[in-house]
Design a protein around this motif. Sequence first.
Motif, PDB file in Angstrom:
ATOM      1  N   LYS A 168      -1.154  -9.418   0.236  1.00  0.00           N
ATOM      2  CA  LYS A 168      -1.820 -10.370   1.131  1.00  0.00           C
ATOM      3  C   LYS A 168      -0.748 -11.205   1.821  1.00  0.00           C
ATOM      4  O   LYS A 168       0.051 -11.867   1.154  1.00  0.00           O
ATOM      5  CB  LYS A 168      -2.785 -11.247   0.355  1.00  0.00           C
ATOM      6  CG  LYS A 168      -3.954 -10.449  -0.168  1.00  0.00           C
ATOM      7  CD  LYS A 168      -5.002 -11.310  -0.797  1.00  0.00           C
ATOM      8  CE  LYS A 168      -6.112 -10.405  -1.300  1.00  0.00           C
ATOM      9  NZ  LYS A 168      -7.315 -11.102  -1.586  1.00  0.00           N
ATOM     10  N   VAL A 169      -0.743 -11.138   3.157  1.00  0.00           N
ATOM     11  CA  VAL A 169       0.272 -11.825   3.950  1.00  0.00           C
ATOM     12  C   VAL A 169      -0.381 -12.542   5.120  1.00  0.00           C
ATOM     13  O   VAL A 169      -1.541 -12.307   5.438  1.00  0.00           O
ATOM     14  CB  VAL A 169       1.337 -10.832   4.484  1.00  0.00           C
ATOM     15  CG1 VAL A 169       2.053 -10.126   3.346  1.00  0.00           C
ATOM     16  CG2 VAL A 169       0.728  -9.817   5.432  1.00  0.00           C
ATOM     17  N   ILE A 227      -0.571  -3.723   3.537  1.00  0.00           N
ATOM     18  CA  ILE A 227      -0.739  -5.172   3.575  1.00  0.00           C
ATOM     19  C   ILE A 227      -2.167  -5.513   3.956  1.00  0.00           C
ATOM     20  O   ILE A 227      -2.906  -4.680   4.473  1.00  0.00           O
ATOM     21  CB  ILE A 227       0.231  -5.835   4.576  1.00  0.00           C
ATOM     22  CG1 ILE A 227      -0.049  -5.355   6.007  1.00  0.00           C
ATOM     23  CG2 ILE A 227       1.683  -5.596   4.179  1.00  0.00           C
ATOM     24  CD1 ILE A 227       0.581  -6.216   7.071  1.00  0.00           C
ATOM     25  N   GLU A 228      -2.536  -6.759   3.723  1.00  0.00           N
ATOM     26  CA  GLU A 228      -3.807  -7.317   4.187  1.00  0.00           C
ATOM     27  C   GLU A 228      -3.459  -8.587   4.941  1.00  0.00           C
ATOM     28  O   GLU A 228      -2.759  -9.452   4.415  1.00  0.00           O
ATOM     29  CB  GLU A 228      -4.718  -7.627   3.010  1.00  0.00           C
ATOM     30  CG  GLU A 228      -6.059  -8.207   3.423  1.00  0.00           C
ATOM     31  CD  GLU A 228      -6.925  -8.508   2.226  1.00  0.00           C
ATOM     32  OE1 GLU A 228      -7.212  -9.711   1.997  1.00  0.00           O
ATOM     33  OE2 GLU A 228      -7.320  -7.552   1.526  1.00  0.00           O
ATOM     34  N   THR A 247     -10.021  -9.504   9.048  1.00  0.00           N
ATOM     35  CA  THR A 247      -9.059  -9.247   7.989  1.00  0.00           C
ATOM     36  C   THR A 247      -8.780  -7.752   8.043  1.00  0.00           C
ATOM     37  O   THR A 247      -9.695  -6.941   7.980  1.00  0.00           O
ATOM     38  CB  THR A 247      -9.617  -9.659   6.620  1.00  0.00           C
ATOM     39  OG1 THR A 247      -9.925 -11.060   6.674  1.00  0.00           O
ATOM     40  CG2 THR A 247      -8.629  -9.384   5.512  1.00  0.00           C
ATOM     41  N   LEU A 248      -7.504  -7.407   8.183  1.00  0.00           N
ATOM     42  CA  LEU A 248      -7.085  -6.022   8.378  1.00  0.00           C
ATOM     43  C   LEU A 248      -6.258  -5.550   7.206  1.00  0.00           C
ATOM     44  O   LEU A 248      -5.418  -6.294   6.688  1.00  0.00           O
ATOM     45  CB  LEU A 248      -6.262  -5.906   9.665  1.00  0.00           C
ATOM     46  CG  LEU A 248      -6.921  -6.496  10.907  1.00  0.00           C
ATOM     47  CD1 LEU A 248      -5.913  -6.624  12.027  1.00  0.00           C
ATOM     48  CD2 LEU A 248      -8.095  -5.648  11.326  1.00  0.00           C
ATOM     49  N   GLU A 249      -6.486  -4.323   6.807  1.00  0.00           N
ATOM     50  CA  GLU A 249      -5.685  -3.715   5.753  1.00  0.00           C
ATOM     51  C   GLU A 249      -5.094  -2.427   6.308  1.00  0.00           C
ATOM     52  O   GLU A 249      -5.790  -1.631   6.934  1.00  0.00           O
ATOM     53  CB  GLU A 249      -6.555  -3.404   4.538  1.00  0.00           C
ATOM     54  CG  GLU A 249      -5.766  -2.898   3.353  1.00  0.00           C
ATOM     55  CD  GLU A 249      -6.647  -2.639   2.139  1.00  0.00           C
ATOM     56  OE1 GLU A 249      -6.346  -1.672   1.405  1.00  0.00           O
ATOM     57  OE2 GLU A 249      -7.620  -3.392   1.927  1.00  0.00           O
ATOM     58  N   GLY A 250      -3.799  -2.254   6.104  1.00  0.00           N
ATOM     59  CA  GLY A 250      -3.145  -1.053   6.594  1.00  0.00           C
ATOM     60  C   GLY A 250      -1.666  -1.056   6.288  1.00  0.00           C
ATOM     61  O   GLY A 250      -1.150  -1.957   5.618  1.00  0.00           O
ATOM     62  N   ARG A 251      -0.975  -0.037   6.807  1.00  0.00           N
ATOM     63  CA  ARG A 251       0.468   0.100   6.581  1.00  0.00           C
ATOM     64  C   ARG A 251       1.222  -0.585   7.725  1.00  0.00           C
ATOM     65  O   ARG A 251       0.968  -0.327   8.888  1.00  0.00           O
ATOM     66  CB  ARG A 251       0.849   1.572   6.516  1.00  0.00           C
ATOM     67  CG  ARG A 251       2.307   1.781   6.084  1.00  0.00           C
ATOM     68  CD  ARG A 251       2.719   3.218   6.180  1.00  0.00           C
ATOM     69  NE  ARG A 251       2.844   3.587   7.583  1.00  0.00           N
ATOM     70  CZ  ARG A 251       2.610   4.808   8.055  1.00  0.00           C
ATOM     71  NH1 ARG A 251       2.224   5.776   7.265  1.00  0.00           N
ATOM     72  NH2 ARG A 251       2.749   5.061   9.343  1.00  0.00           N
ATOM     73  N   PHE A 252       2.173  -1.424   7.358  1.00  0.00           N
ATOM     74  CA  PHE A 252       2.962  -2.173   8.337  1.00  0.00           C
ATOM     75  C   PHE A 252       4.264  -1.436   8.613  1.00  0.00           C
ATOM     76  O   PHE A 252       5.020  -1.130   7.693  1.00  0.00           O
ATOM     77  CB  PHE A 252       3.244  -3.580   7.793  1.00  0.00           C
ATOM     78  CG  PHE A 252       4.067  -4.429   8.712  1.00  0.00           C
ATOM     79  CD1 PHE A 252       3.648  -4.697  10.003  1.00  0.00           C
ATOM     80  CD2 PHE A 252       5.257  -4.974   8.271  1.00  0.00           C
ATOM     81  CE1 PHE A 252       4.413  -5.492  10.852  1.00  0.00           C
ATOM     82  CE2 PHE A 252       6.023  -5.771   9.104  1.00  0.00           C
ATOM     83  CZ  PHE A 252       5.599  -6.030  10.392  1.00  0.00           C
ATOM     84  N   ASP A 253       4.504  -1.146   9.900  1.00  0.00           N
ATOM     85  CA  ASP A 253       5.720  -0.442  10.325  1.00  0.00           C
ATOM     86  C   ASP A 253       6.471  -1.285  11.344  1.00  0.00           C
ATOM     87  O   ASP A 253       6.134  -1.279  12.526  1.00  0.00           O
ATOM     88  CB  ASP A 253       5.366   0.903  10.974  1.00  0.00           C
ATOM     89  CG  ASP A 253       4.650   1.869  10.052  1.00  0.00           C
ATOM     90  OD1 ASP A 253       4.839   1.765   8.824  1.00  0.00           O
ATOM     91  OD2 ASP A 253       3.913   2.731  10.559  1.00  0.00           O
TER      92      ASP A 253
END
Length: 173
Positions: free
Chosen positions: A33-34, A51-52, A122-128
Amino acid sequence: MSACNFWGALCVAVLLSGLLAGAQSQNGGAPLKVTMCDLYRDPQKYARKMIEVRATIAGYRDPKLEQPAFAPQEPCAASGYMTIGLELPQNVKPKPEFDLIRDESFQKYAEALQKPMRIEATLEGRFDPTFVWRNHKRERVGEGEGYGKKHSEVGRLVLYKMSDVETKYIPRK
């Protein structure tokens, strides 16, 4: 080896493998959670991780993430800045190990795109991340040249799921 020792060793092995699997799912299963400020401040810490984050989604064709507008957080421009695009998994190469969850929250987002709306979720996914801007300089924090058209985004969130979607109508001028 006697039958008693064999079954005892097998039970211990099964219990240990179950405990290890449980520990791995607890550590690796939940997203970090960020805030948007966390991503600006220390993008390499979250690179390639799930991340969320709570964010405003701006733009229709090339959506970008911004600080939440409905519940503003602390200002963080002094720590760094990056443009972060929102990507669907089917548009990413190589394809991620997950697919987008198209539930009621995603449907609400998709419907809001058809109208002049401000969308926060609120978004959840892979951060690039690839770069971050600090002190008027572009610092490399990941691989690649950027994302989106003409590599205009220096980071992206590959969307796994969204929740708590809020929309506000934006009157046309």
